[in-house]
Write an enzyme that holds these catalytic residues in place. Structure first.
Site, mmCIF file in Angstrom:
data_model
loop_
_atom_site.group_PDB
_atom_site.id
_atom_site.type_symbol
_atom_site.label_atom_id
_atom_site.label_comp_id
_atom_site.label_asym_id
_atom_site.label_seq_id
_atom_site.Cartn_x
_atom_site.Cartn_y
_atom_site.Cartn_z
ATOM 1 N N GLU A 18 0.861 -1.193 0.000
ATOM 2 C CA GLU A 18 0.000 0.000 0.000
ATOM 3 C C GLU A 18 0.893 1.238 0.000
ATOM 4 O OE1 GLU A 18 -3.441 0.178 2.511
ATOM 5 O OE2 GLU A 18 -3.588 2.360 2.248
ATOM 6 N N ASP A 51 9.734 7.404 1.436
ATOM 7 C CA ASP A 51 9.208 7.473 0.071
ATOM 8 C C ASP A 51 9.100 6.063 -0.509
ATOM 9 O OD1 ASP A 51 9.107 7.761 -2.811
ATOM 10 O OD2 ASP A 51 9.755 9.833 -2.503
ATOM 11 N N ASP A 84 -2.159 12.312 -2.999
ATOM 12 C CA ASP A 84 -2.203 13.782 -3.039
ATOM 13 C C ASP A 84 -2.519 14.220 -4.473
ATOM 14 O OD1 ASP A 84 -1.417 14.001 -0.308
ATOM 15 O OD2 ASP A 84 0.624 13.516 -0.916
#
Ligand SMILES: C[S@@+](CC[C@H](N)C(=O)[O-])C[C@H]1O[C@@H](n2cnc3c(N)ncnc32)[C@H](O)[C@@H]1O
Length: 223
Positions: free
Chosen positions: A55, A107, A129
């Site tokens: 995920e 990241d 985002d």
């Protein structure tokens, strides 16, 4: 943590203070559930795991934890750079006694680079985002390069799920999926992407309805 100067988070740059209990779990539990920092085979992290899922940008970790609770035979790797989200996820892992979650507190591109080819059967990118302004589109997580890397780590027949409530990001992602030689979009009818898939768990961002359209779900298969 940030090897990628263009990584920014939309609307979540500032962190809130982490609650003491969560801070304690960050010291005790996070080191136990953190993904290795060198190349690794995720299957080896949980002997007997039937599948490994990823995920990307798990936010507070509610979806990741709920999927892990539902599917204890699956190992779920989750990546999230923002500490408040990681702190919330370790609380869920602790409270639910989950043994099948590993966290990359950074990241996702750094995590993917450490994974061997064809090690995953599912990838989730849920309500990333949106970066709605055209000049910020290059900051979007979904880019051709990411799809190429996801194709590398997914097994043939593995699945990618993308969800967003920003119409332009849905179009953007669909365009890139359709242009990729490695993925096939699975929807047959309009309802297939307007209705949450049967195994979907509503996420915190999804509930906020911050976008400009109803949530759309794109499921694609690694060819
Ligand atoms: C809008 S939030 C959605 C969170 C969650 N998926 C949900 O639906 O509630 C997007 C998340 O992606 C994370 N993110 C942004 N860039 C990322 C990256 N390069 N790797 C991993 N996560 C990233 C952000 O920190 C943020 O928590």
């Amino acid at each position: 943590m940030d090897d990628h100067p263009h990584m920014r988070s939309y609307g979540r740059i500032k962190s809130r203070p982490i609650k003491p209990r969560q801070a304690a779990l960050m010291d005790t539990l996070l080191p136990q559930v953190r993904c290795p920092t060198a190349p690794f085979d995720p299957a080896a992290l949980m002997p007997g795991a039937e599948e490994v899922w990823l995920e990307i940008g798990f936010g507070g970790g509610e979806h990741m934890a709920a999927q892990a609770a539902r599917r204890p035979e699956v190992l779920i790797l989750g990546a999230e750079p923002f500490l408040n989200g990681v702190a919330s996820a370790v609380r869920h892992i602790d409270e639910q006694g989950l043994k099948n979650v590993r966290v990359h507190d950074g990241d996702v591109r750094d995590l993917i680079a450490r994974l061997p080819d064809a090690c995953l059967t599912r990838v989730f990118i849920l309500f990333p985002d949106p970066w709605p302004k055209a000049r910020h589109h290059k900051r979007r997580l979904v880019q051709a390069d990411l799809l190429t890397e996801l194709a590398r780590v997914l097994k043939p027949g593995g699945r990618l799920r993308f969800a967003s409530d920003w119409a332009d990001y849905v179009d953007w992602t669909l365009e890139r999926i359709l242009a990729s030689p490695d993925f096939r979009w699975t929807a047959g009818r309009a309802d297939d992407f307007r209705r949450p898939p049967a195994d979907h768990i509503t996420t915190r961002y999804e509930e906020k309805r911050l976008g400009d359209c109803a949530p759309v779900f794109l499921d694609a298969v690694r060819t």
